[in-house]
Design an enzyme around this catalytic site. Structure first.
Site, PDB file in Angstrom:
ATOM      1  N   TYR A  49      45.131  25.260  58.311  1.00  0.00           N
ATOM      2  CA  TYR A  49      45.586  25.993  58.571  1.00  0.00           C
ATOM      3  C   TYR A  49      44.824  27.236  59.263  1.00  0.00           C
ATOM      4  O   TYR A  49      44.360  28.038  60.491  1.00  0.00           O
ATOM      5  CB  TYR A  49      46.121  27.623  57.218  1.00  0.00           C
ATOM      6  CG  TYR A  49      47.200  28.349  58.086  1.00  0.00           C
ATOM      7  CD1 TYR A  49      47.438  29.437  58.154  1.00  0.00           C
ATOM      8  CD2 TYR A  49      45.908  29.484  57.248  1.00  0.00           C
ATOM      9  CE1 TYR A  49      47.904  30.478  58.367  1.00  0.00           C
ATOM     10  CE2 TYR A  49      45.724  30.615  57.167  1.00  0.00           C
ATOM     11  CZ  TYR A  49      46.682  31.102  57.861  1.00  0.00           C
ATOM     12  OH  TYR A  49      47.548  32.771  57.779  1.00  0.00           O
ATOM     13  N   ARG A  83      63.809  31.030  60.920  1.00  0.00           N
ATOM     14  CA  ARG A  83      65.274  32.448  59.663  1.00  0.00           C
ATOM     15  C   ARG A  83      65.922  33.350  60.152  1.00  0.00           C
ATOM     16  O   ARG A  83      65.154  33.917  61.129  1.00  0.00           O
ATOM     17  CB  ARG A  83      64.680  31.673  58.599  1.00  0.00           C
ATOM     18  CG  ARG A  83      63.941  30.883  58.073  1.00  0.00           C
ATOM     19  CD  ARG A  83      63.070  31.385  56.439  1.00  0.00           C
ATOM     20  NE  ARG A  83      61.739  32.207  56.617  1.00  0.00           N
ATOM     21  CZ  ARG A  83      61.090  33.117  56.498  1.00  0.00           C
ATOM     22  NH1 ARG A  83      61.643  33.396  55.350  1.00  0.00           N
ATOM     23  NH2 ARG A  83      60.227  33.812  56.585  1.00  0.00           N
ATOM     24  N   ASP A 121      62.154  34.242  65.194  1.00  0.00           N
ATOM     25  CA  ASP A 121      62.105  33.071  64.432  1.00  0.00           C
ATOM     26  C   ASP A 121      63.059  32.205  63.699  1.00  0.00           C
ATOM     27  O   ASP A 121      64.863  32.532  64.403  1.00  0.00           O
ATOM     28  CB  ASP A 121      62.270  34.371  62.678  1.00  0.00           C
ATOM     29  CG  ASP A 121      61.041  34.188  61.926  1.00  0.00           C
ATOM     30  OD1 ASP A 121      61.781  32.651  61.251  1.00  0.00           O
ATOM     31  OD2 ASP A 121      60.248  34.542  60.920  1.00  0.00           O
ATOM     32  N   LYS A 165      43.258  28.591  63.172  1.00  0.00           N
ATOM     33  CA  LYS A 165      43.295  30.420  63.414  1.00  0.00           C
ATOM     34  C   LYS A 165      42.181  30.279  63.782  1.00  0.00           C
ATOM     35  O   LYS A 165      42.610  30.567  65.071  1.00  0.00           O
ATOM     36  CB  LYS A 165      43.776  31.036  61.962  1.00  0.00           C
ATOM     37  CG  LYS A 165      45.047  31.077  61.111  1.00  0.00           C
ATOM     38  CD  LYS A 165      46.164  32.210  61.826  1.00  0.00           C
ATOM     39  CE  LYS A 165      47.135  31.785  61.651  1.00  0.00           C
ATOM     40  NZ  LYS A 165      47.817  33.134  62.263  1.00  0.00           N
TER      41      LYS A 165
HETATM   42  N1  SER Z   1      47.489  34.643  53.037  1.00  0.00           N
HETATM   43  C1  SER Z   1      46.901  33.037  54.232  1.00  0.00           C
HETATM   44  C2  SER Z   1      47.003  32.136  52.989  1.00  0.00           C
HETATM   45  O1  SER Z   1      47.288  32.366  51.090  1.00  0.00           O
HETATM   46  C3  SER Z   1      45.605  33.352  54.361  1.00  0.00           C
HETATM   47  O2  SER Z   1      45.793  34.166  55.384  1.00  0.00           O
HETATM   48  O3  SER Z   1      47.449  31.226  53.304  1.00  0.00           O
END
Ligand code: SER
Length: 344
Positions: free
Chosen positions: A154, A37, A35, A158
């Protein structure tokens, strides 16, 4: 002789915290973590070796490859959906290039020790993109192959990495004289929002639920950034960790899919506020809608159909909404913020 270990990336994050606790309690695994961190002092004692560095650092991955024999990888490192919208290129680097590096690492591990490396990958409800609230309401519990039009960096990352994992598992270098697929045993869960009683999230868009609960427990006011009727699926962190472990342990032959939805309850923001106020009656929770973050949550499904996970590998969450609050979140969180408890 290299030492056989389990590798966890993103180990300092919320899922990593719960996973390290569970794996170290079982006593059957030697854990190596990576990681950017440092691990908290509480977790440091539970792992065999901690690497502080980036999944983008290939020379660091080479060192780990040279020193350890990895049979199982939990690749948790990621930049979440809110953060990713402020730094999309960095999100792509961490979420996509980082995952590619880890898949290549797993492939090389598998080739060097001759056994498939189980690669457990948490994907997300962010891979879905429902076009409007009417469609979201009508869709109800979505299946794995529906509405795959993510609107965040994101979510795109994914979704693409789910495909990359399937490529490594089944089609890697398919035109080579000796095709080498089958060295990476890629297994993926699509998580809903996760709520932990011991850690707080950072950079996600499902964060309104955990933030509301933790703020109330600390006696701080909280302005929820989504409307009260906002609905997405959630899961208590211990069930999330259990899902990763069960999927990792499932016999390969039982897994009919690469990607599995998992979920356990799907409250509205107002349902959560009511439960929080039952536990902390003086909690000051208001709504101050951030229309941009609202649009992201509105594009995520109200709930997921996780029947394939239940059928193929026995996914069975312990906590529904009321048990999650009554037996896990509220009691644990009260201890967490007692003035004499150590800060994590
Ligand atoms: N918890 C994540 C987010 O809010 C969703 O996978 O980005």
């Amino acid at each position: 002789m290299r030492k056989p270990v389990v590798l966890i990336t993103g180990a300092s994050g919320e899922i990593g915290h719960g996973l390290i606790e569970r794996l170290s309690e079982s006593g059957n695994h030697t854990l190596v973590t990576l990681d950017v961190r440092e691990l908290s002092s509480e977790l440091k004692g539970r792992v065999h070796r901690e690497f502080v560095g980036s999944i983008l650092d290939k020379s660091l991955l080479e060192r780990i490859l040279a020193e350890y024999e990895v049979d199982l990888i939990f690749h948790l490192a990621a930049l979440l959906s809110t953060r990713g919208e402020f730094t999309p290129v960095a999100a792509h680097q961490v979420n996509v290039e980082g995952t590619l590096n880890l898949l290549e690492f797993a492939q090389r591990q598998g080739e060097s020790h001759g056994r498939p490396v189980v690669f457990v990958y948490p994907s997300s409800i962010a891979v879905y993109g429902l076009p409007d609230l009417a469609t979201k309401a009508a869709a109800g519990k979505v299946q794995e192959d529906q509405f795959l039009q993510p609107i965040t960096m994101y979510g795109c990352n994914k979704l693409y990495c789910e495909h990359l994992g399937r490529y490594y598992a089944r089609h890697y270098r398919q035109l080579a004289a000796e095709p080498r697929a089958g060295k990476v045993d890629f297994r993926c869960v699509r998580f809903p929002g996760l709520i932990s009683a011991v850690t707080v999230p950072s950079g996600g868009t499902s964060d309104f639920a955990p933030e509301m609960i933790h703020a109330a427990a600390k006696g701080e006011p909280y302005a929820c950034f989504v409307r009260e009727d906002t609905q997405i699926p959630f899961m208590a962190m211990p069930d999330g960790v259990e899902a990763l472990l069960r999927l990792a342990a499932a016999p390969r032959g039982n897994l009919k899919q690469t990607v599995y939805n998992v979920g356990s309850f799907a409250p509205t923001a107002e349902d959560i506020r009511k439960l929080v106020r039952q536990a902390f009656p003086s909690a000051a929770i208001t709504y101050k809608v951030d229309t941009k973050r609202q649009a992201i949550v509105d594009s995520w499904p109200a709930d997921v159909d996780d029947s394939a996970a239940r059928r193929d590998w026995g996914f069975a969450p312990r906590y529904d909404l009321h048990r999650a609050f009554g037996e896990y979140l509220i009691p644990t969180i009260r201890t967490r913020y007692r003035s004499d408890s150590p800060t994590l």
